[in-house]
Scaffold this motif. Structure first.
Motif, PDB file in Angstrom:
ATOM      1  N   TYR B 171       0.794  -1.234   0.000  1.00  0.00           N
ATOM      2  CA  TYR B 171       0.000   0.000   0.000  1.00  0.00           C
ATOM      3  C   TYR B 171       0.822   1.278   0.000  1.00  0.00           C
ATOM      4  CZ  TYR B 171      -4.234  -2.626   0.383  1.00  0.00           C
ATOM      5  OH  TYR B 171      -5.270  -3.464   0.099  1.00  0.00           O
ATOM      6  N   VAL B 172       2.100   1.200   0.323  1.00  0.00           N
ATOM      7  CA  VAL B 172       2.899   2.427   0.318  1.00  0.00           C
ATOM      8  C   VAL B 172       4.027   2.341  -0.702  1.00  0.00           C
ATOM      9  CG1 VAL B 172       4.343   3.976   1.676  1.00  0.00           C
ATOM     10  CG2 VAL B 172       2.382   2.862   2.737  1.00  0.00           C
ATOM     11  N   PRO B 175       2.933   1.489  -4.632  1.00  0.00           N
ATOM     12  CA  PRO B 175       2.240   2.612  -5.284  1.00  0.00           C
ATOM     13  C   PRO B 175       3.109   3.868  -5.395  1.00  0.00           C
ATOM     14  CG  PRO B 175       0.870   1.691  -3.543  1.00  0.00           C
ATOM     15  CD  PRO B 175       2.183   0.999  -3.455  1.00  0.00           C
ATOM     16  N   GLU B 176       3.910   4.145  -4.360  1.00  0.00           N
ATOM     17  CA  GLU B 176       4.727   5.360  -4.402  1.00  0.00           C
ATOM     18  C   GLU B 176       5.804   5.275  -5.474  1.00  0.00           C
ATOM     19  OE1 GLU B 176       5.295   8.492  -2.605  1.00  0.00           O
ATOM     20  OE2 GLU B 176       3.135   8.224  -2.519  1.00  0.00           O
TER      21      GLU B 176
END
Ligand SMILES: Nc1ncnc2c1ncn2[C@@H]1O[C@H](COP(=O)(O)OP(=O)(O)OP(=O)(O)O)[C@@H](O)[C@H]1O
Ligand SMILES: [Mg+2]
Lengths: 243, 255
Positions: B171-172, B175-176
């Motif tokens: 989730y981090v 995507p980042e």
């Protein structure tokens, strides 16, 4: 009056640096909004990260709702403390809704969340949190496309979904114009009341601090210089600021 | 002498010595080389287009090998690079993962192809595995460095929601870094298409075999056709990746 957080003689130094926090003691009453003010570089961000359990103090003790903070993992703390950094810590490539859903990660297993599956109840709750912050109509928008104020609302909604008892927010609403800041802080107030959340925020604007803080702590050179609801301190500071 | 002056001087001296040693100041050889280039160029025109069907079939095999190899390598590189991310895992574990990636990377793709020819026999399968191996070594390092560069504030914020390491990755971190992940794998695909056109030299399938035959028989007009095909496919790849980039990366331009 119950105590949400209590720090006793807390010291902190970054590796190979002089201490940033020097014997900080403070008591945060539950159900109130405490604002920490102080000049730049004085250690507000450091203090908040220590209180949130992200940094370990070199000396001193911290209790959260009468239980010691030391030795507990972030996952264990997540039902107690929510933390919003100064730049908010949102994932820009994901939608507002996805960012809010991350607030629930601490209580959901790896298997479903890695596939991107969230329980219906969590999704409804996420929409509810966005709605409470007045931003649910942008739930599918990438955070990247949102304005500064909209991002603040999303960050708060993520913390609301986490359902902690204490929220620690660094320099919240600092970059917003006053009208917008009042609106968002007002929404935070009603959300906090509804969900019985205690707030700790650092701020550098006296007007906001006075309006939003039930308690204001002043910090200088890594120490709390006035641990009280001091309007006197604020008066001198606003006189200095306007001078 | 001050080091700021000393270092460039040393570099310049080393460069001059290397060039002299490698024969770059041998004017006779250089002029001969330029003349030969003209002759070679002359012998390459006009390209012999009658071999186009043969060459196109071999080219297609090269594209298939590159595509499958890049994808396999990419899939294997993801977990390895996650393990190599030092701010997520214990130092010994990330060091081990990075050491594995570095060891794989040490071996050039042509040698990997030879290894797999020995293991699975002659043909495009060996080439595909060779490309995959090289891709793992390269992407695992690039991605691990990329993942480590994720904004620590975002990691801290999501960690404080109680997210596990895998959830953080999902989730981090991914995507980042999604833009760079895609950009690197596209770069790798382009690179592999060019690199795999020589894998046929060692019997690992694709266009290389055809190139080798025409080179050895000094059949430069046919060789020219093959090289034109390679140029065409590289240009197509360029266009394709530009399109993909526009399609998927536009939303975050101007961060
Ligand atoms: N990672 C770090 N390593 C070393 N020193 C640091 C680090 N982070 C902050 N400091 C130092 O600690 C001191 C306090 O920094 P901190 O960020 O807590 O201040 P602040 O009160 O939040 O300031 P501002 O109002 O500008 O945000 C500063 O002198 C800063 O340079
Ligand atoms: Mg700060």
């Amino acid at each position: 009056m119950t105590t949400a957080l209590h720090a006793q003689q807390v010291w902190f130094a970054y590796p190979r640096h002089e201490p940033v926090l020097r014997a900080v003691s403070l008591t945060i009453p539950a159900g109130k909004h405490t604002v920490i003010m102080g000049p730049s570089g004085t250690g507000k961000t450091t203090l908040l990260r220590v209180l949130a359990g992200i940094l370990k103090p070199s000396r001193g003790t911290i209790t959260v709702f009468d239980e010691p903070l030391a030795g507990r993992s972030q996952r264990q703390l997540s039902s107690l403390i929510g933390y919003i950094p100064q730049q908010l810590g949102l994932v820009r490539n994901l939608s507002a809704l996805d960012n809010v859903l991350m607030g629930a990660l601490g209580r959901l297993g790896d298997a479903q969340t890695l596939l991107g599956i969230f329980p219906r109840a969590e999704i409804d709750a996420a929409h509810g949190a966005l709605d409470m912050m007045g931003i649910d109509h942008k739930s599918d928008e990438q955070v990247f496309h949102l304005s500064g104020g909209e991002r603040q609302r999303v960050a708060i909604a993520r913390t609301l979904l986490q359902r902690p008892r204490l929220v620690i927010a660094d320099e919240f609403a600092s970059d917003l114009d006053l009208v917008l800041a009042y609106e968002i802080l007002g929404r935070i107030r009603s959300a906090a009341e509804k969900n019985h959340i205690t707030f700790i925020m650092s701020m550098h604007r006296i007007g906001l601090a006075r309006k939003f803080g039930d308690e204001v702590l002043a910090m200088e050179n890594g120490a709390i210089v006035q641990g009280f609801i001091g309007n006197e301190y604020l008066e001198t500071k606003s006189a200095e600021a306007s001078a | 002498m001050r080091p700021s002056f000393f270092v460039p001087l040393m570099v310049a001296a080393f460069l001059a010595a290397s060039l002299a040693h490698l024969g770059l100041f041998d004017w006779q050889r250089l002029t001969r080389g330029v003349r030969n280039l003209g002759i070679l160029g002359g012998e390459m025109v006009p390209p012999d287009l009658t071999i186009l069907p043969t060459a196109a079939a071999a080219l297609w095999e090269t594209v298939e090998m590159s595509f499958a190899g890049t994808l396999l390598g990419f899939i294997a590189a993801l977990p390895l690079s996650v393990l190599g991310t030092r701010n997520l895992f214990a130092n010994w574990l990330s060091s081990l993962a990075r050491f594995v990636a570095a060891s794989i990377r040490t071996i050039p793709v042509l040698l990997w192809a030879i290894v797999f020819v020995i293991l699975v026999g002659l043909g495009p399968l060996a080439g595909t595995f060779g490309i995959a191996a090289y891709t793992v070594g390269y992407l695992a390092k690039i991605y691990a460095d990329l993942f480590e560069g994720t904004d620590p504030e975002i990691i801290e914020a999501v960690q404080s929601t109680g997210a596990s390491k895998l959830q953080l990755v999902r989730y981090v971190i991914v995507p980042e870094t999604a833009n760079a992940i895609l950009a690197q794998v596209l770069f790798m695909l382009e690179y592999n298409i060019r690199a795999s056109s020589v894998l046929g030299f060692v019997g690992a399938g694709g266009l290389g075999l055809v190139i080798q035959i025409y080179l050895q028989s000094l059949d430069y007009r046919r060789l020219a056709t093959v090289l034109l095909l390679v140029l065409a496919i590289v240009l197509v790849m360029d266009g394709l990746s530009a399109w993909l980039r526009k399609r998927f990366l536009l939303s975050t331009q101007g961060t």
